[in-house]
Design an enzyme around this catalytic site. Structure first.
Site, PDB file in Angstrom:
ATOM      1  CE  LYS A 107       4.640   7.726  -0.702  1.00 36.42           C
ATOM      2  NZ  LYS A 107       3.714   7.868   0.407  1.00 36.42           N
ATOM      3  CE  LYS A 148      -4.119   1.837   0.653  1.00 35.05           C
ATOM      4  NZ  LYS A 148      -3.887   2.646  -0.527  1.00 35.05           N
ATOM      5  CB  THR A 178      -3.871  12.707   6.943  1.00 31.63           C
ATOM      6  OG1 THR A 178      -4.020  11.777   5.871  1.00 31.63           O
ATOM      7  CG2 THR A 178      -2.458  12.606   7.468  1.00 31.63           C
TER       8      THR A 178
END
Length: 411
Positions: free
Chosen positions: A102, A66, A185
């Site tokens: 990433k 992820k 976030t």
């Protein structure tokens, strides 16, 4: 110190504290797969342009990999590698069933038209579609990308594999994105800060906050902290910085920033030098912009009692040492900013089930995960007699190491 060197240093320290054998340590560091592709597209003026795309898949011992995809002119394999590794530990700290990855394309998104960005995204997806997938590797937005980018990836991927909403997270809600993802976030930063302050017998209310960065994370953190009774006294972004010792009017600042493409010129406080923002007198400092902003040059001047790392890698290891001697408590990035990936996990779960949650459920679950992760990190701090950063790293590395050994991969 660059992100890769700092991440590797933290990992090695954690491995030493955990007493991992050298073979296992080495196998945890080596990425599972590194992908590099050339993406050639026709520009709007008919000329051809070529861009290099990367995807580093670091570890899948605990589940599908992820991680975000960033469009930035400085995207390079080293940085992508460090961030992929960081995602492995971050997902393990949050205790969600993922590994780390990433990706990125070396381009300046501001110089490309919407149709050029779409063509670039689709070509990149065509090149990597057989290496990503619902149970393999699930991308998400990052610097320079957004929900629209994810919509293009989903559409292009679905041409090869059938409709697959769970292949990316951070999608528009109309295509199966999760409610509450946009603020996730920033909301995670609030919950993590609450957990840390509660540990010291304090609450958000009455504390003075300084926030560096007013993008998605910084602006949501500011709004939510303000609603919880915290006093945000100074904020900066790329256009400037503003301070008001009595507390900034965050709702007005959000409006001003949207209308003027930045906080410069906001009249609800005094303009200050953005470079002095980190050393303002406050209780809680939240770096929510770029990496490496707290370093050996300015660490001595920081007056905050607590630092909540909303950005990735905002503090250099050298600054860590100076700050810990001063008694400043740092809540590390792999815990503090994990709200985004946690709600991405909720989005993936909703897509797989084909059953969407309401926003209250998303936020309640996020609070549970963030609070539990903080408790787990504190437990590791007690076991290994270390600070919160090493507590988080030992927790993450230990979970991945255990999964690796159980799967028989350590040889």
């Amino acid at each position: 110190m660059n992100a890769l060197a700092a991440t590797s240093r933290n990992f090695k320290q954690a491995a030493k504290l955990l007493g991992l054998d050298s073979k296992l340590e080495k196998s945890l560091l080596i990425p599972f797969r590194e992908i590099k592709v050339e993406c050639t597209i026709p520009k709007d003026d008919g000329t051809l342009a070529s861009y290099v795309g990367f995807r580093v898949q670091h570890d899948n011992a605990r589940g599908p990999m992820k991680g975000g995809i960033r469009y930035h002119h400085e995207v390079d394999p080293d940085e992508v590698n460090a961030l992929a590794q960081l995602m492995t530990w971050k997902t393990a700290v949050a205790n969600i069933p993922y590994g780390g990855a990433k990706g990125g394309i070396g381009c300046s998104p501001g110089d490309l038209s919407i149709s050029e960005l779409e063509r670039l995204t689709r070509v990149f997806t065509q090149k990597i579609h057989d290496l990503i997938g619902i149970h393999t590797d699930v991308p998400a937005p990052d610097m320079g990308t957004n929900s629209q980018t994810m919509a293009w990836i989903l559409d292009e991927y679905s041409k090869f594999h059938g409709y697959s909403p769970a292949v990316v997270t951070g999608k528009p809600v109309d295509l199966g994105g999760s409610l509450g993802r946009d603020a996730a976030t920033g909301r995670g930063v609030l919950f993590a800060t609450e957990a840390l302050l509660a540990e010291h017998g304090k609450g958000i209310s009455g504390q003075r906050f300084v926030i560096q960065g007013f993008g998605n994370v910084g602006s949501w953190a500011a709004q939510l902290i303000n609603e919880a009774g915290g006093k945000v006294i100074a904020i900066s972004d790329v256009t400037g910085a503003v301070k008001n010792v009595n507390g900034l009017d965050i709702a007005q600042l959000v409006k001003h920033s949207a209308e003027n493409r930045g906080i410069k010129g906001f009249n609800g406080g005094d303009a200050i030098d953005p470079n002095s923002l980190l050393t303002e007198e406050c209780d809680v400092l939240i770096p929510a912009a770029l990496g490496g902003v707290i370093n050996k040059d300015n660490a001595n001047d920081i007056k905050a009692k607590y630092i909540i790392e909303a950005a990735n890698h905002p503090s250099d290891p050298e600054a860590d040492e100076i700050l810990s001697k001063k008694g400043v408590i740092i809540l590390p990035d792999i815990l503090a900013n994990s709200g985004g990936v946690t709600v991405s996990y909720f989005e993936w779960v909703q897509n797989i089930q084909g059953f969407m949650w309401d926003e209250e459920k998303v936020n309640a679950e996020l609070r549970t995960y963030m609070t539990r992760a903080f408790g787990d990190v504190k437990e590791m701090c007690r076991s290994h007699n270390c600070d919160l950063r090493m507590g988080a790293f030992t927790l993450g590395v230990n979970r991945v190491a255990r999964a690796t050994v159980l799967r028989g991969w350590e040889a």
